[in-house]
Design a protein around this motif. Sequence first.
Motif, short mmCIF file in Angstrom:
data_model
loop_
_atom_site.label_atom_id
_atom_site.label_comp_id
_atom_site.label_asym_id
_atom_site.label_seq_id
_atom_site.Cartn_x
_atom_site.Cartn_y
_atom_site.Cartn_z
N GLU A 25 0.83 -1.21 0.00
CA GLU A 25 0.00 0.00 0.00
C GLU A 25 0.87 1.26 0.00
O GLU A 25 0.54 2.27 -0.64
CB GLU A 25 -0.92 0.01 1.23
CG GLU A 25 -1.98 -1.08 1.23
CD GLU A 25 -3.11 -0.79 0.28
OE1 GLU A 25 -3.08 0.23 -0.44
OE2 GLU A 25 -4.05 -1.60 0.22
N ALA A 36 -4.50 3.95 -3.40
CA ALA A 36 -4.04 3.29 -2.18
C ALA A 36 -5.00 3.56 -1.03
O ALA A 36 -5.27 2.67 -0.22
CB ALA A 36 -2.63 3.77 -1.84
N SER A 40 -6.91 0.66 1.01
CA SER A 40 -6.77 0.52 2.47
C SER A 40 -8.13 0.58 3.16
O SER A 40 -8.39 -0.16 4.11
CB SER A 40 -5.86 1.62 3.01
OG SER A 40 -4.55 1.48 2.52
N ARG A 115 -2.65 4.90 7.34
CA ARG A 115 -3.01 4.55 5.97
C ARG A 115 -4.44 4.97 5.65
O ARG A 115 -4.77 5.25 4.50
CB ARG A 115 -2.87 3.03 5.74
CG ARG A 115 -1.47 2.55 5.48
CD ARG A 115 -0.90 2.98 4.14
NE ARG A 115 -1.90 3.13 3.09
CZ ARG A 115 -2.04 4.22 2.36
NH1 ARG A 115 -1.25 5.27 2.54
NH2 ARG A 115 -2.96 4.28 1.42
#
Length: 244
Positions: A25, A36, A40, A115
Amino acid sequence: MLRFIIVVIFLVLFLVLSIPVLIAEWLLAKVSKKTADHSSLSLVQWAFGVIRRLSGVELTVIGEERIPDEPVLYIGNHRSYFDIILTYERMKSLTGYVAKKEMLRYPLLVNWMKRVNCLFLDRDNPKEGLKMILQAIEYIKSGISIFIFPEGTRNSGSELSMLEFHAGSFKIAEKSGCPIVPVAINNSAFIFEEHLPRIKKTHVIIEYGEPIYPKDLSKEEKRGLAEHCRNVIQETINRNHALV
């Protein structure tokens, strides 16, 4: 107790086995951050869905159709760690949660939190708190919603009680121009916090209120915005208590 053990085992396995995924990621974000971020989001939502099912939570959601199709500031009452798990699983767009800075001490967990665009608040440092608000405003402007619990901490009082809301939380909406969506959560503390360390099968109700647009409010209404949102959520959890 068995549910607690199973949930902990799953969480540990997810965090450890997802290390290569975190790296992938991170590399993907170098090419396309948006791709990404969505990847996530899907992975964490899947994990939270597994935790919800392992915990035996029956979830009733009301008013999801009221959420505008644009970045918003979610404002919710907070009585359980499961508030984050249950609400995040429902998100249909990128959303970052505001967490206490103490979460930074947990490796892998904090990597996943970053993330999915979480922000970390130092409650003892007003300067850092201002930086967090400015970062949240930038997130909103870039298309990422923000979810904050303006009580500032988990409320360990009675089921229908609420702590006072911190007015600073609402600056995110006032300065970015985004709508505020009140989120009322009933019975989440009964999953875990009310009988540690057991996890019990529980019926939880989440209701999304009508969006509030700060730009349409008068100066006087803006001054009372925190109290107004608190009252909206309080009335909702009072009403939904009979449905639990």
